[in-house]
Scaffold this motif. Structure first.
Motif, short mmCIF file in Angstrom:
data_model
loop_
_atom_site.label_atom_id
_atom_site.label_comp_id
_atom_site.label_asym_id
_atom_site.label_seq_id
_atom_site.Cartn_x
_atom_site.Cartn_y
_atom_site.Cartn_z
N ILE A 9 1.00 -85.79 99.71
CA ILE A 9 1.48 -86.08 101.05
C ILE A 9 2.82 -85.39 101.29
N LEU A 10 2.84 -84.48 102.27
CA LEU A 10 4.09 -83.83 102.67
C LEU A 10 4.49 -84.39 104.02
N SER A 11 5.67 -84.95 104.10
CA SER A 11 6.18 -85.40 105.39
C SER A 11 7.57 -84.83 105.60
N SER A 12 7.93 -84.69 106.87
CA SER A 12 9.27 -84.21 107.23
C SER A 12 9.39 -84.26 108.74
N PRO A 13 10.61 -84.22 109.25
CA PRO A 13 10.76 -84.02 110.70
C PRO A 13 10.24 -82.64 111.05
N SER A 14 9.75 -82.44 112.29
CA SER A 14 9.27 -81.08 112.62
C SER A 14 10.44 -80.11 112.64
N GLU A 75 -0.79 -93.94 116.44
CA GLU A 75 -0.68 -93.49 117.81
C GLU A 75 0.73 -92.95 118.01
N VAL A 76 0.87 -91.73 118.47
CA VAL A 76 2.19 -91.13 118.71
C VAL A 76 2.19 -90.55 120.11
N PHE A 77 3.16 -90.95 120.94
CA PHE A 77 3.23 -90.49 122.33
C PHE A 77 1.89 -90.64 123.06
N GLY A 78 1.20 -91.76 122.81
CA GLY A 78 -0.03 -92.04 123.53
C GLY A 78 -1.28 -91.34 123.01
N ASN A 79 -1.14 -90.54 121.94
CA ASN A 79 -2.32 -89.90 121.35
C ASN A 79 -2.55 -90.39 119.93
N TYR A 80 -3.83 -90.44 119.57
CA TYR A 80 -4.17 -90.78 118.19
C TYR A 80 -4.06 -89.54 117.29
N TYR A 81 -3.61 -89.79 116.06
CA TYR A 81 -3.65 -88.79 114.99
C TYR A 81 -4.19 -89.50 113.76
N GLU A 133 17.56 -78.46 114.63
CA GLU A 133 17.48 -78.24 116.08
C GLU A 133 17.29 -76.76 116.40
N SER A 134 18.01 -75.90 115.66
CA SER A 134 17.90 -74.48 115.99
C SER A 134 16.51 -73.95 115.62
N ARG A 135 15.91 -74.50 114.57
CA ARG A 135 14.53 -74.09 114.25
C ARG A 135 13.57 -74.55 115.34
N LEU A 136 13.77 -75.78 115.82
CA LEU A 136 12.91 -76.31 116.89
C LEU A 136 13.04 -75.45 118.15
N ARG A 137 14.30 -75.11 118.51
CA ARG A 137 14.53 -74.29 119.71
C ARG A 137 14.02 -72.87 119.50
N GLY A 138 14.07 -72.41 118.27
CA GLY A 138 13.59 -71.06 117.94
C GLY A 138 12.11 -70.89 118.22
N ARG A 139 11.37 -71.99 118.11
CA ARG A 139 9.93 -71.90 118.40
C ARG A 139 9.70 -71.59 119.88
N ALA A 140 10.67 -72.01 120.70
CA ALA A 140 10.72 -71.61 122.12
C ALA A 140 9.47 -71.96 122.91
N GLU A 148 14.33 -83.00 123.02
CA GLU A 148 15.02 -84.30 122.84
C GLU A 148 14.09 -85.34 122.25
N LYS A 149 12.85 -85.35 122.72
CA LYS A 149 11.86 -86.30 122.21
C LYS A 149 11.63 -86.04 120.71
N ARG A 150 11.51 -84.76 120.36
CA ARG A 150 11.26 -84.42 118.96
C ARG A 150 12.47 -84.77 118.07
N MET A 151 13.66 -84.57 118.61
CA MET A 151 14.85 -84.88 117.81
C MET A 151 14.95 -86.38 117.54
N SER A 152 14.59 -87.15 118.53
CA SER A 152 14.65 -88.59 118.35
C SER A 152 13.56 -89.04 117.38
N GLN A 153 12.40 -88.37 117.47
CA GLN A 153 11.29 -88.62 116.53
C GLN A 153 11.72 -88.22 115.10
N SER A 154 12.47 -87.12 115.01
CA SER A 154 12.94 -86.63 113.70
C SER A 154 13.85 -87.65 113.03
N ARG A 155 14.71 -88.24 113.85
CA ARG A 155 15.64 -89.21 113.29
C ARG A 155 14.88 -90.40 112.70
#
Lengths: 211, 211
Positions: A9-14, A75-81, A133-140, A148-155
Motif C-alpha cells: 500500500i502506497l499512500s501520500s498526498p497528491s 467516498e471522496v468529494f461525492g464519488n466512490y473509489y 503545492e508547486s508540484r500540484l500547480r505544475g500539473r496545471a 485549495e481543495k487538494r491542499m486541504s485533502q493533503s493535510r
C-alpha cells in the motif's frame, strides 16, 4: 509451495511522487501487479477504462459493494473509489505482489481486513508543503479552487502517516526508489513469507537422519 | 529525538557462518555494538576476557541473575551463558543497534522481554548438513565426540528457525551479507523507529497554517 502475494500500500498526498514511485517499482520488477481502482467519478481527458480506473456508475459501484466485490472503498468529494477484490485474490494465490496507490481510508480498511498479514504499507511524505503545492500547480490542470481543495485533502492525508509500517520522505526520487526496493526486498525475505523454507528444513532433517 | 537502538539477534547452528556475518556487519557499520556474552565455561586458548566473553564463576553468574543483571541466560552443557543487561540499556538509549550472537533460548527470552519492540531476529541456515559438518571439522579443534555433540545441538537449534523474523540460507557469504544489510536498512526505516518524523510532520503542519 508458493508464497502468498504481498499487498503493498502506497499512500501520500497528491503531488508527493507516489505515482512516479509506483511506476519505477513496476519497471524494476515486472512481476508486480498494479491494483486498478474502480471509481464513479468522470474520466479525465486521456484516462482509459481498465487502465487508469474501472469507471462505474453509482449503481454498479453500489452493487459491487453489496456483493462483497470490493476489498475497500470510500467516498471522496461525492464519488466512490475502491479496490476490486477479484484481481487481488488472484494475485495473492499466484504469489504476485500487488501495488495499491490509495488513500489512508483504503489503507486502513485493507490493514483491518482478513488480508492484514499480507500488507506492507508505506507512506510517502513531501519534503515541504511549498514543494507539494508547486508540484500540484505544475500539473496545471486544476483551478485555484481545486488546488485549495487538494491542499486541504493533503493535510488530512498527511495526518495519517503514523498508521503506516514505513515512511519515506521523498526529497530525491532516486533515493526514495532505493528505499522502496529495500523495504520490499526485506519484507519478501520474512520467514513467514517463505513457505519453501519448511521443505528446505525438512531436507536438512533428513540429512541428519541419514548421517 | 533519537530513535531507540535495535536488538539484532543472529542465531544459527555452529558452523553456519553467523560469526563471519556478524563481523562483516560490524565492518559495514562501525556504529553497531556487539553484545559480549557472559559465561561460566573455561576460556579457550586465545580467548580474551571482555572481548570474546565475560568469563565468570558460577557464583558470580548466579548473583548477576539474581540481581536482574542478565537480559537472558541459559545453561548449555552444564555452563551458563547470558547477555548482560547494562550495555544493552545503554545502547538502546544511545540509539545504537546491538548485535547478539546467541542461541534460540536467548533469542526466545529477548523476544519475550520488555524489549520485544526493539528486536529484529534473523536465523542463518546452512545450505546442507554435509556443509555444516565439514565446516565444523575444518576448524579442527574438536574431537569426534565434541563434533557429535555439536551436530546434535545443531539439529535442535535448527528446529527453532520458524520463531525468527527472517531466515537466510547461507549459500554464499557475500549474498547472505547483502541480505542482512537489506533487512537491517529496512527495519531501521520503520515508521515506529523514526521519532524525528513526528517533528518533521509538525513542521509540515506549520507550513499549512502559514500559507
Amino acid at each position: 509451495m508458493r508464497r502468498r502475494g504481498l499487498l503493498i500500500i502506497l499512500s501520500s498526498p497528491s503531488g508527493a511522487g507516489k505515482s512516479s514511485l509506483a511506476k519505477r517499482l513496476m519497471a524494476w520488477d515486472p512481476s508486480l501487479k498494479f491494483s486498478v481502482s474502480a471509481t464513479t467519478r468522470q474520466p479525465r481527458p486521456g484516462e482509459v477504462d481498465g487502465v487508469d480506473y474501472y469507471f462505474k456508475s453509482h449503481e454498479e459501484f453500489e452493487k459491487l459493494i453489496a456483493d462483497g466485490g470490493m476489498l475497500e472503498h470510500a467516498e471522496v468529494f461525492g464519488n466512490y473509489y475502491g479496490s476490486p477484490q477479484g484481481p487481488i485474490d488472484e494475485a495473492i494465490a499466484e504469489g504476485r505482489d500487488t501495488i495499491f496507490d490509495i488513500d489512508w481510508q483504503g489503507g486502513q480498511q485493507i490493514r483491518r481486513s482478513k488480508l492484514a498479514q499480507d500488507v506492507v504499507s508505506i507512506f510517502i511524505l513531501p519534503p515541504s508543503i511549498a514543494d507539494l503545492e508547486s508540484r500540484l500547480r505544475g500539473r496545471a490542470q486544476d483551478s485555484d479552487e481545486v488546488i485549495e481543495k487538494r491542499m486541504s485533502q493533503s493535510r488530512n492525508e498527511i495526518s495519517h502517516w503514523a498508521e503506516y509500517d514505513y515512511v519515506i520522505v521523498n526529497r530525491d526520487l532516486d533515493k526514495a526508489e532505493e528505499e522502496l526496493k529495500t523495504i520490499l526486498t526485506a519484507e519478501r525475505a520474512r520467514a513467514s513469507r517463505q513457505p519453501q523454507l519448511t521443505e528446505f528444513v525438512r531436507g536438512l532433517n533428513k540429512e541428519f537422519e541419514d548421517r
